[in-house]
Design a protein around this motif. Structure first.
Motif, PDB file in Angstrom:
ATOM      1  N   THR A 175       0.865  -1.166   0.000  1.00  0.00           N
ATOM      2  CA  THR A 175       0.000   0.000   0.000  1.00  0.00           C
ATOM      3  C   THR A 175       0.906   1.221   0.000  1.00  0.00           C
ATOM      4  O   THR A 175       1.842   1.291   0.793  1.00  0.00           O
ATOM      5  CB  THR A 175      -0.910   0.016   1.237  1.00  0.00           C
ATOM      6  OG1 THR A 175      -1.787  -1.098   1.175  1.00  0.00           O
ATOM      7  CG2 THR A 175      -1.719   1.302   1.292  1.00  0.00           C
ATOM      8  N   THR A 198      -2.256  -2.247  -3.288  1.00  0.00           N
ATOM      9  CA  THR A 198      -3.592  -2.499  -2.731  1.00  0.00           C
ATOM     10  C   THR A 198      -4.298  -1.207  -2.323  1.00  0.00           C
ATOM     11  O   THR A 198      -5.520  -1.114  -2.427  1.00  0.00           O
ATOM     12  CB  THR A 198      -3.504  -3.422  -1.506  1.00  0.00           C
ATOM     13  OG1 THR A 198      -2.614  -2.864  -0.548  1.00  0.00           O
ATOM     14  CG2 THR A 198      -3.019  -4.805  -1.924  1.00  0.00           C
ATOM     15  N   ARG A 199      -3.543  -0.222  -1.845  1.00  0.00           N
ATOM     16  CA  ARG A 199      -4.093   1.088  -1.504  1.00  0.00           C
ATOM     17  C   ARG A 199      -3.060   2.148  -1.846  1.00  0.00           C
ATOM     18  O   ARG A 199      -1.862   1.892  -1.820  1.00  0.00           O
ATOM     19  CB  ARG A 199      -4.446   1.191  -0.016  1.00  0.00           C
ATOM     20  CG  ARG A 199      -5.721   0.464   0.377  1.00  0.00           C
ATOM     21  CD  ARG A 199      -6.022   0.682   1.863  1.00  0.00           C
ATOM     22  NE  ARG A 199      -7.267   0.064   2.244  1.00  0.00           N
ATOM     23  CZ  ARG A 199      -7.418  -1.229   2.551  1.00  0.00           C
ATOM     24  NH1 ARG A 199      -6.360  -2.018   2.517  1.00  0.00           N
ATOM     25  NH2 ARG A 199      -8.592  -1.707   2.885  1.00  0.00           N
ATOM     26  N   PRO A 383      -8.041   1.663  -4.605  1.00  0.00           N
ATOM     27  CA  PRO A 383      -8.546   2.646  -3.644  1.00  0.00           C
ATOM     28  C   PRO A 383      -7.493   3.715  -3.375  1.00  0.00           C
ATOM     29  O   PRO A 383      -6.351   3.400  -3.029  1.00  0.00           O
ATOM     30  CB  PRO A 383      -8.834   1.807  -2.397  1.00  0.00           C
ATOM     31  CG  PRO A 383      -9.030   0.416  -2.903  1.00  0.00           C
ATOM     32  CD  PRO A 383      -8.100   0.285  -4.067  1.00  0.00           C
ATOM     33  N   THR A 384      -7.858   4.979  -3.550  1.00  0.00           N
ATOM     34  CA  THR A 384      -6.895   6.081  -3.474  1.00  0.00           C
ATOM     35  C   THR A 384      -7.437   7.195  -2.589  1.00  0.00           C
ATOM     36  O   THR A 384      -8.551   7.674  -2.798  1.00  0.00           O
ATOM     37  CB  THR A 384      -6.595   6.635  -4.875  1.00  0.00           C
ATOM     38  OG1 THR A 384      -6.118   5.586  -5.723  1.00  0.00           O
ATOM     39  CG2 THR A 384      -5.553   7.745  -4.820  1.00  0.00           C
TER      40      THR A 384
END
Length: 441
Positions: A175, A198-199, A383-384
């Motif tokens: 992430t 992942t993020r 996802p940001t």
């Protein structure tokens, strides 16, 4: 890509990668100045394409809590040109309870820290700044000193080093949490390796397709921020002083540097100084400009201006094209582009400021070199979280909104009263909540 500590935080999770030969970390030993960390060295090729030989040794620091419940957390410093390892303990303190859940990893990017690229004249001229215009002779001398190796210090090379570090750490996914230039690197890494992310947290956002079109947005941000911080007269006085002195680039650099204190009262009250200058009393302004410029003084170990030029000139999109464009004709292209900008879009600055900014003047005489490859318009749909202070001038809210518009799964959080680098020792409760909730989700 400016000023306060610019970092990329990468939260790593997952198990070892597939059973293929992996890069490794060598020479592990307790870090001498960062308690609770083990230092080692990552060896990477100068040229990942293999056309030119040579290797680089990158310093790495890894926290000793190998059993951290959420895996490792990699912090990559920004600038570009700053080291990372020497900030390990400070970053752990800033991240607080978040850091306790992760194993912190930091490393010195190629061309930084103990291995910093060194160009004494350029370093003395502008120090850590990318806004003060440097002497062209110092720029040309720097390019000669580095030679053709300057083609191997762009953000694409930083991204490749990050991937080597991921493999050396033996993790499958990460992430990413990037601040300023670190956000730019995080965006570029996510585009190059979407399956590994992942993020993505972007703090003080630099759009991943950075270029000349961002300049008017930055100028308008100065007017907006000064109206918030010191009233409408403040920005009107700045516009009048720019017209009178013709010193827009230095005034832009000074105001941006002062925005580290979003009240604009350090080292002196900017509103008072600008109003006095508009009325004819310019000595307080000259004194303020001298003081603020002195703040940019920095040795290459703290921020390598040679690395900064090598990376920025390769990454940025200029009116003359990319860094491989011939030097002849660049100045004319820049002048034409500035002349086409409507004056209203540049206020409180002017066209001379638009063409005279430090990073443009640094890259104008920079000899042709390999440019960072182009990238898609959109970020991958990970996802940001985008964090932006409404008083940030270095990487203004206007830039964050541009990037949010091309982040398919992005959410922008604006922090009122905050300047550059949301993740700092004085991080607000609003910012900390947004960060913790996103990373724990």
């Amino acid at each position: 890509m400016r000023l306060a500590l610019l970092v990329l935080v990468v939260l790593l999770a997952g198990g070892p990668s597939a059973a293929t030969p992996q890069p490794g970390l060598a020479g592990s030993h307790p870090c001498s100045h960062e308690a609770g960390f083990t230092c080692s060295t990552l060896t990477v090729p100068l040229d990942y394409a293999g056309r030119r030989g040579g290797e680089l040794q990158l310093a790495v620091a890894v926290a000793d809590n190998a059993d951290a419940p959420r895996g490792a957390l990699l912090v990559v410093a920004g600038g570009p040109g700053q080291p990372g390892v020497s900030y390990a303990a400070a970053i752990a303190s800033i991240l607080g309870t978040v850091a306790q859940q992760y194993r912190i990893v930091m490393y010195d990017q190629r061309g930084t820290g103990a291995g910093a690229l060194r160009c004494p004249a350029l370093q003395a001229a502008v120090g850590a700044s990318d806004l003060y215009p440097p002497p062209a002779a110092a720029v040309r001398a720097c390019a000669r000193t580095i030679g053709t190796a300057r083609s191997f210090y762009g953000t694409d090379d930083v991204v490749a080093d990050m991937e080597s570090l991921r493999q050396a750490l033996g993790v499958d996914t990460w992430t990413l949490d990037g601040v300023s230039y670190g956000a730019f690197v995080g965006e570029r890494y996510a585009i190059a390796h979407p399956g590994r992310v992942t993020r993505l947290v972007l703090d003080s956002v630099v759009p991943h397709n950075a270029g000349f079109e961002l300049v008017p947005l930055e100028f308008r941000a100065v007017a907006r921020v000064l109206r918030i911080a010191c009233g409408r007269r403040c920005s009107q006085d700045l516009a009048a002083v720019v017209r009178r002195t013709g010193d827009g680039p230095d005034l832009l650099a000074a105001v941006t540097r002062m925005s580290v204190d979003p009240t604009f009262r350090t080292p002196r009250d900017l509103a008072d100084v600008l109003h006095r200058a508009r009325l004819g009393d310019t000595e307080p302004l000259h004194a303020l400009l001298r003081t603020v410029r002195s703040w940019e003084s920095a040795p290459p170990e703290d921020l390598s201006q040679a690395l900064h030029a090598s990376a920025l000139c390769a990454d940025w999109r200029f009116p003359w094209g990319r860094s491989d464009a011939p030097v002849a004709g660049r100045a004319a292209s820049l002048a034409r582009a500035a002349s086409r900008l409507p004056a209203a879009e540049l206020w409180p600055f002017d066209r001379a400021t638009a063409s005279g900014i430090g990073y443009e003047q640094e890259c104008l005489p920079w000899p042709p070199s390999a440019s960072t490859p182009g990238v898609p318009r959109l970020l991958p749909p990970v996802p940001t979280l985008l964090l932006s202070g409404d008083r940030d001038i270095s990487t203004p809210l206007e830039w964050a909104r541009l990037e949010a518009a091309v982040a398919p799964n992005g959410h922008l959080v604006v922090i009122d009263g905050a300047g550059h680098s949301i993740q700092n020792p004085g991080m607000s409760d609003t910012a900390r909540r947004a960060l913790v909730e996103f990373l724990a989700g």
